[in-house]
Design a protein around this motif. Structure first.
Motif, mmCIF file in Angstrom:
data_model
loop_
_atom_site.group_PDB
_atom_site.id
_atom_site.type_symbol
_atom_site.label_atom_id
_atom_site.label_comp_id
_atom_site.label_asym_id
_atom_site.label_seq_id
_atom_site.Cartn_x
_atom_site.Cartn_y
_atom_site.Cartn_z
ATOM 1 N N LYS A 140 -4.879 -6.992 9.678
ATOM 2 C CA LYS A 140 -3.767 -7.464 8.493
ATOM 3 C C LYS A 140 -3.493 -8.711 9.258
ATOM 4 C CE LYS A 140 -2.902 -3.019 5.850
ATOM 5 N NZ LYS A 140 -2.460 -2.141 5.432
ATOM 6 N N SER B 59 0.834 -0.807 0.424
ATOM 7 C CA SER B 59 0.017 0.008 0.315
ATOM 8 C C SER B 59 1.216 1.043 0.045
ATOM 9 C CB SER B 59 -0.942 -0.146 1.479
ATOM 10 O OG SER B 59 -1.145 1.034 1.400
ATOM 11 N N GLU C 125 -10.924 4.137 2.557
ATOM 12 C CA GLU C 125 -11.179 4.510 4.212
ATOM 13 C C GLU C 125 -12.196 5.745 3.346
ATOM 14 O OE1 GLU C 125 -7.746 6.798 5.844
ATOM 15 O OE2 GLU C 125 -7.430 6.215 4.110
ATOM 16 N N ASP D 158 -7.910 0.014 2.556
ATOM 17 C CA ASP D 158 -7.883 0.713 2.116
ATOM 18 C C ASP D 158 -7.880 1.689 0.964
ATOM 19 O OD1 ASP D 158 -5.098 0.809 3.378
ATOM 20 O OD2 ASP D 158 -3.765 0.247 1.998
ATOM 21 N N GLN D 159 -8.551 1.087 -0.356
ATOM 22 C CA GLN D 159 -9.894 1.308 -1.001
ATOM 23 C C GLN D 159 -10.720 2.048 -0.484
ATOM 24 O OE1 GLN D 159 -10.561 -1.673 -3.671
ATOM 25 N NE2 GLN D 159 -11.675 -3.023 -3.004
ATOM 26 N N ASP E 65 -8.779 -5.315 -0.631
ATOM 27 C CA ASP E 65 -7.433 -3.775 -0.056
ATOM 28 C C ASP E 65 -8.020 -3.421 0.460
ATOM 29 O OD1 ASP E 65 -5.553 -1.740 0.219
ATOM 30 O OD2 ASP E 65 -6.240 -1.169 -1.961
ATOM 31 N N ASN F 149 -0.251 4.023 0.667
ATOM 32 C CA ASN F 149 -0.926 4.585 2.409
ATOM 33 C C ASN F 149 -0.744 4.065 3.141
ATOM 34 O OD1 ASN F 149 -2.054 6.771 3.972
ATOM 35 N ND2 ASN F 149 -3.827 6.959 2.939
ATOM 36 N N GLN F 150 0.858 4.408 4.044
ATOM 37 C CA GLN F 150 0.434 3.310 5.555
ATOM 38 C C GLN F 150 -0.039 4.770 6.788
ATOM 39 O OE1 GLN F 150 1.309 0.248 5.636
ATOM 40 N NE2 GLN F 150 1.123 -0.488 3.173
ATOM 41 N N ASN F 151 -0.962 3.569 6.770
ATOM 42 C CA ASN F 151 -1.626 5.295 7.952
ATOM 43 C C ASN F 151 -1.652 3.710 9.252
ATOM 44 O OD1 ASN F 151 -2.682 6.720 10.243
ATOM 45 N ND2 ASN F 151 -3.730 7.586 8.977
ATOM 46 N N LYS G 3 -5.564 4.139 11.473
ATOM 47 C CA LYS G 3 -6.232 3.700 10.717
ATOM 48 C C LYS G 3 -6.909 2.573 10.993
ATOM 49 C CE LYS G 3 -4.633 3.675 5.769
ATOM 50 N NZ LYS G 3 -5.658 3.282 4.713
#
Length: 125
Positions: free
Chosen positions: A68, A37, A105, A102-103, A100, A39-41, A44
């Motif tokens: 994860k 990814s 968010e 992240d998609q 995924d 965007n490793q926040n 989250k």
């Protein structure tokens, strides 16, 4: 991927799985590499909110890092139980690895407003 490999090796060491099962799990990891990814926040979270018409409230925030880890542990647990065929475990593992989060968010994944006033919302923040 290093952490996942260490977990598999520890399962062999503990006698939870045999070497052949470990080899299949490791092979599955290499066949289904984890997408990196951009965007490793680490802050989250998967948020689950429930407000019942009776006044009960549930607010759960699950760190994405924990989710994860679960993506890895679920197939390992299935292999340990030995109740599923390797092919089935590999299919589940491939499906889980392709999710995924992240998609999603900022989007509501689930939004339920029932006729009796119950509200359920699941989203990633």
């Amino acid at each position: 991927m290093k952490e996942e490999l260490l977990k598999i090796l520890n399962m062999v060491k503990d006698g939870s799985i045999v070497v052949e099962e470990a080899a299949e799990l490791i092979e599955a990891f290499y066949d289904n590499p984890q997408p990196k990814s951009t965007n490793q926040n680490p802050r989250k979270k998967l948020v689950i909110k429930v407000n019942s018409s009776d006044g009960d409230k549930v607010n759960v925030k699950i760190p994405m890092g924990l989710i994860k880890i679960a993506k890895v542990m679920i197939p390992l647990a299935l292999a340990k139980e030995g109740k599923m065929k390797d092919e089935e475990i590999n299919q589940i593992m491939q499906f889980i690895n392709n999710i995924d989060f992240d998609q999603f968010e900022g989007e509501e994944l689930i939004n339920v407003d029932s006729a009796d006033g119950d509200v359920v919302k699941i989203y990633i923040e």
